[in-house]
Design a protein around this motif. Structure first.
Motif, PDB file in Angstrom:
ATOM      1  N   THR A   9       0.837  -1.197   0.000  1.00  0.00           N
ATOM      2  CA  THR A   9       0.000   0.000   0.000  1.00  0.00           C
ATOM      3  C   THR A   9       0.870   1.245   0.000  1.00  0.00           C
ATOM      4  OG1 THR A   9      -1.797   1.204   1.091  1.00  0.00           O
ATOM      5  CG2 THR A   9      -0.233   0.058   2.531  1.00  0.00           C
ATOM      6  N   ASP A  10       0.355   2.282  -0.651  1.00  0.00           N
ATOM      7  CA  ASP A  10       1.003   3.594  -0.603  1.00  0.00           C
ATOM      8  C   ASP A  10       0.122   4.586   0.147  1.00  0.00           C
ATOM      9  OD1 ASP A  10      -1.065   4.097  -2.373  1.00  0.00           O
ATOM     10  OD2 ASP A  10       0.229   4.645  -4.054  1.00  0.00           O
ATOM     11  N   GLY A  11      -0.971   4.093   0.714  1.00  0.00           N
ATOM     12  CA  GLY A  11      -1.869   4.949   1.476  1.00  0.00           C
ATOM     13  C   GLY A  11      -2.937   5.644   0.660  1.00  0.00           C
ATOM     14  N   GLY A  28     -10.637 -15.494   4.138  1.00  0.00           N
ATOM     15  CA  GLY A  28     -11.350 -16.590   3.487  1.00  0.00           C
ATOM     16  C   GLY A  28     -10.471 -17.797   3.217  1.00  0.00           C
ATOM     17  N   PHE A  29      -9.207 -17.550   2.900  1.00  0.00           N
ATOM     18  CA  PHE A  29      -8.257 -18.639   2.630  1.00  0.00           C
ATOM     19  C   PHE A  29      -7.565 -19.138   3.901  1.00  0.00           C
ATOM     20  CE2 PHE A  29      -7.772 -16.873  -1.838  1.00  0.00           C
ATOM     21  CZ  PHE A  29      -8.385 -17.952  -2.450  1.00  0.00           C
ATOM     22  N   ARG A  30      -7.797 -18.449   5.027  1.00  0.00           N
ATOM     23  CA  ARG A  30      -7.085 -18.719   6.270  1.00  0.00           C
ATOM     24  C   ARG A  30      -5.568 -18.561   6.054  1.00  0.00           C
ATOM     25  NH1 ARG A  30     -11.129 -19.812   9.193  1.00  0.00           N
ATOM     26  NH2 ARG A  30     -12.447 -21.590   9.429  1.00  0.00           N
ATOM     27  N   ALA A  31      -5.232 -17.518   5.311  1.00  0.00           N
ATOM     28  CA  ALA A  31      -3.835 -17.229   4.967  1.00  0.00           C
ATOM     29  C   ALA A  31      -3.285 -16.145   5.881  1.00  0.00           C
ATOM     30  CB  ALA A  31      -3.737 -16.769   3.508  1.00  0.00           C
ATOM     31  N   GLN A  32      -1.967 -16.097   5.975  1.00  0.00           N
ATOM     32  CA  GLN A  32      -1.342 -14.988   6.684  1.00  0.00           C
ATOM     33  C   GLN A  32      -1.050 -13.878   5.691  1.00  0.00           C
ATOM     34  OE1 GLN A  32       2.185 -17.131   8.118  1.00  0.00           O
ATOM     35  NE2 GLN A  32       3.434 -15.683   6.981  1.00  0.00           N
ATOM     36  N   VAL A  33      -0.853 -12.662   6.216  1.00  0.00           N
ATOM     37  CA  VAL A  33      -0.636 -11.498   5.377  1.00  0.00           C
ATOM     38  C   VAL A  33       0.659 -10.799   5.774  1.00  0.00           C
ATOM     39  CG1 VAL A  33      -1.482  -9.151   4.872  1.00  0.00           C
ATOM     40  CG2 VAL A  33      -3.079 -11.073   4.892  1.00  0.00           C
ATOM     41  N   THR A  34       1.409 -10.383   4.761  1.00  0.00           N
ATOM     42  CA  THR A  34       2.480  -9.412   4.958  1.00  0.00           C
ATOM     43  C   THR A  34       1.985  -8.137   4.301  1.00  0.00           C
ATOM     44  OG1 THR A  34       4.258 -11.042   5.004  1.00  0.00           O
ATOM     45  CG2 THR A  34       4.868  -8.792   4.417  1.00  0.00           C
ATOM     46  N   LEU A  35       1.839  -7.101   5.116  1.00  0.00           N
ATOM     47  CA  LEU A  35       1.379  -5.802   4.640  1.00  0.00           C
ATOM     48  C   LEU A  35       2.603  -4.905   4.543  1.00  0.00           C
ATOM     49  CD1 LEU A  35      -1.102  -4.050   3.951  1.00  0.00           C
ATOM     50  CD2 LEU A  35      -1.281  -3.525   6.392  1.00  0.00           C
ATOM     51  N   VAL A  36       2.860  -4.362   3.352  1.00  0.00           N
ATOM     52  CA  VAL A  36       4.104  -3.625   3.133  1.00  0.00           C
ATOM     53  C   VAL A  36       3.847  -2.243   2.554  1.00  0.00           C
ATOM     54  CG1 VAL A  36       4.523  -4.595   0.824  1.00  0.00           C
ATOM     55  CG2 VAL A  36       6.444  -3.805   2.175  1.00  0.00           C
ATOM     56  N   VAL A  88       5.372  -4.454   7.351  1.00  0.00           N
ATOM     57  CA  VAL A  88       6.749  -4.201   6.924  1.00  0.00           C
ATOM     58  C   VAL A  88       6.839  -2.813   6.302  1.00  0.00           C
ATOM     59  CG1 VAL A  88       8.599  -4.929   5.362  1.00  0.00           C
ATOM     60  CG2 VAL A  88       7.175  -6.651   6.478  1.00  0.00           C
ATOM     61  N   VAL A  89       7.780  -2.021   6.807  1.00  0.00           N
ATOM     62  CA  VAL A  89       8.109  -0.733   6.202  1.00  0.00           C
ATOM     63  C   VAL A  89       9.517  -0.872   5.663  1.00  0.00           C
ATOM     64  CG1 VAL A  89       8.395   1.742   6.571  1.00  0.00           C
ATOM     65  CG2 VAL A  89       6.662   0.489   7.879  1.00  0.00           C
ATOM     66  N   ILE A  90       9.671  -0.689   4.360  1.00  0.00           N
ATOM     67  CA  ILE A  90      10.968  -0.877   3.724  1.00  0.00           C
ATOM     68  C   ILE A  90      11.294   0.346   2.866  1.00  0.00           C
ATOM     69  CG2 ILE A  90       9.997  -2.147   1.775  1.00  0.00           C
ATOM     70  CD1 ILE A  90      12.559  -3.906   1.840  1.00  0.00           C
ATOM     71  N   GLU A  91      12.560   0.667   2.791  1.00  0.00           N
ATOM     72  CA  GLU A  91      13.009   1.822   2.010  1.00  0.00           C
ATOM     73  C   GLU A  91      13.619   1.335   0.702  1.00  0.00           C
ATOM     74  OE1 GLU A  91      16.863   4.289   2.687  1.00  0.00           O
ATOM     75  OE2 GLU A  91      15.296   5.169   3.961  1.00  0.00           O
ATOM     76  N   ASP A  92      13.186   1.958  -0.402  1.00  0.00           N
ATOM     77  CA  ASP A  92      13.741   1.604  -1.710  1.00  0.00           C
ATOM     78  C   ASP A  92      13.372   2.693  -2.714  1.00  0.00           C
ATOM     79  OD1 ASP A  92      14.258   0.253  -4.321  1.00  0.00           O
ATOM     80  OD2 ASP A  92      14.493  -1.522  -3.062  1.00  0.00           O
ATOM     81  N   GLU A  93      14.284   2.977  -3.624  1.00  0.00           N
ATOM     82  CA  GLU A  93      14.001   3.941  -4.698  1.00  0.00           C
ATOM     83  C   GLU A  93      12.930   3.434  -5.646  1.00  0.00           C
ATOM     84  OE1 GLU A  93      17.021   6.191  -6.994  1.00  0.00           O
ATOM     85  OE2 GLU A  93      18.395   5.172  -5.626  1.00  0.00           O
ATOM     86  N   HIS A  94      12.848   2.122  -5.779  1.00  0.00           N
ATOM     87  CA  HIS A  94      11.927   1.498  -6.726  1.00  0.00           C
ATOM     88  C   HIS A  94      10.952   0.613  -5.954  1.00  0.00           C
ATOM     89  CE1 HIS A  94      14.526   2.965  -9.878  1.00  0.00           C
ATOM     90  NE2 HIS A  94      15.557   2.439  -9.239  1.00  0.00           N
ATOM     91  N   PRO A  95       9.758   1.114  -5.682  1.00  0.00           N
ATOM     92  CA  PRO A  95       8.804   0.330  -4.889  1.00  0.00           C
ATOM     93  C   PRO A  95       8.538  -1.064  -5.439  1.00  0.00           C
ATOM     94  CG  PRO A  95       8.074   2.586  -5.029  1.00  0.00           C
ATOM     95  CD  PRO A  95       9.264   2.463  -5.948  1.00  0.00           C
ATOM     96  N   TYR A  96       8.457  -1.215  -6.747  1.00  0.00           N
ATOM     97  CA  TYR A  96       8.170  -2.540  -7.298  1.00  0.00           C
ATOM     98  C   TYR A  96       9.259  -3.545  -6.934  1.00  0.00           C
ATOM     99  CZ  TYR A  96      11.523  -2.233 -11.173  1.00  0.00           C
ATOM    100  OH  TYR A  96      12.670  -2.147 -11.927  1.00  0.00           O
ATOM    101  N   ASP A  97      10.530  -3.111  -6.928  1.00  0.00           N
ATOM    102  CA  ASP A  97      11.633  -4.002  -6.528  1.00  0.00           C
ATOM    103  C   ASP A  97      11.463  -4.450  -5.083  1.00  0.00           C
ATOM    104  OD1 ASP A  97      13.245  -4.342  -8.775  1.00  0.00           O
ATOM    105  OD2 ASP A  97      14.446  -2.550  -8.362  1.00  0.00           O
ATOM    106  N   ALA A  98      11.136  -3.497  -4.215  1.00  0.00           N
ATOM    107  CA  ALA A  98      10.970  -3.815  -2.796  1.00  0.00           C
ATOM    108  C   ALA A  98       9.797  -4.761  -2.584  1.00  0.00           C
ATOM    109  CB  ALA A  98      10.775  -2.536  -1.996  1.00  0.00           C
ATOM    110  N   ILE A  99       8.703  -4.542  -3.296  1.00  0.00           N
ATOM    111  CA  ILE A  99       7.529  -5.406  -3.177  1.00  0.00           C
ATOM    112  C   ILE A  99       7.889  -6.841  -3.553  1.00  0.00           C
ATOM    113  CG2 ILE A  99       5.250  -5.902  -4.175  1.00  0.00           C
ATOM    114  CD1 ILE A  99       4.969  -2.757  -4.421  1.00  0.00           C
ATOM    115  N   ILE A 100       8.554  -7.007  -4.674  1.00  0.00           N
ATOM    116  CA  ILE A 100       8.943  -8.343  -5.126  1.00  0.00           C
ATOM    117  C   ILE A 100       9.956  -8.966  -4.168  1.00  0.00           C
ATOM    118  CG2 ILE A 100      10.095  -9.625  -6.977  1.00  0.00           C
ATOM    119  CD1 ILE A 100       8.843  -7.522  -8.938  1.00  0.00           C
TER     120      ILE A 100
END
Length: 145
Positions: A9-11, A28-36, A88-100
Motif C-alpha cells: 500500500t502507498d496509502g 477466506g483462505f485462512r492465509a497470513q498477510v504481509t502488509l508492506v 513491513v516498512v521498507i526503504e527503496d528507490e523502486h517500490p516494485y523491486d521492494a515489493i517483489i
C-alpha cells in the motif's frame, strides 16, 4: 489455496481498498498477510521540504513512523478478523523491486494490490508500480480495481 499473501500500500484510497479486500481474501483462505509500504530514501539533492528540513536519521525515523501509520488500519482489520499479519516498512528507490523482494523473502504465494488508476498518456509515460510488479514478478498477482 493461498497461504501467504503480500499486500502493498502507498496509502492512496485505491490502495486502502485493496488492503481491505486483500485482508478479507486472506481471511477466506485462512492465509497470513504481509502488509508492506515502501518509503523513499533520503536524498541530499531533493527539493522535497521534509528532506530539506531533517537530517538523514531524522528523515529515516519520520518515514518509518509514516509507514507504520499507513499500515495501522490494515493491521487493525486483520486483528479484528483474526488474520495473522506482519507489517513491513521498507526503504527503496523502486517500490516494485521492494515489493517483489519482500514477497520472495517472506515466501508469499500471492501479491494482492491495487491498480494504478491512471489512464491514457499519463499511464504510458509514468507507468505504474503495479505494471512493473506484473512485468517482473514470478509470483501470481491479483490486481484490484
Amino acid at each position: 489455496m493461498f497461504k501467504h499473501i503480500l499486500i502493498p500500500t502507498d496509502g492512496s484510497p485505491l490502495a486502502e481498498q485493496a488492503v481491505d479486500r486483500g485482508i478479507r481474501l486472506a481471511n477466506g483462505f485462512r492465509a497470513q498477510v504481509t502488509l508492506v509500504t515502501v518509503t523513499e530514501p533520503f536524498s541530499v539533492f531533493s527539493l522535497k521540504p521534509l528532506q530539506l528540513s531533517l537530517t538523514e536519521s531524522e528523515y529515516a525515523e519520520a518515514m518509518q513512523q509514516r509507514g507504520r501509520d499507513l499500515l495501522a488500519a490494515g493491521a487493525a482489520l486483520a486483528q479484528e478478523l483474526g488474520v495473522p499479519l506482519d507489517p513491513v516498512v521498507i526503504e527503496d528507490e523502486h517500490p516494485y523491486d521492494a515489493i517483489i523482494e519482500v514477497a520472495d523473502a517472506r515466501g508469499c504465494d500471492l501479491i494482492a494490490m491495487a491498480s494504478h488508476g491512471r489512464r491514457g498518456v499519463s499511464a504510458l509515460v509514468l507507468g505504474s508500480e503495479t505494471q512493473k510488479v506484473l512485468t517482473h514478478c514470478e509470483i501470481p498477482v491479483l490486481v484490484f480495481r
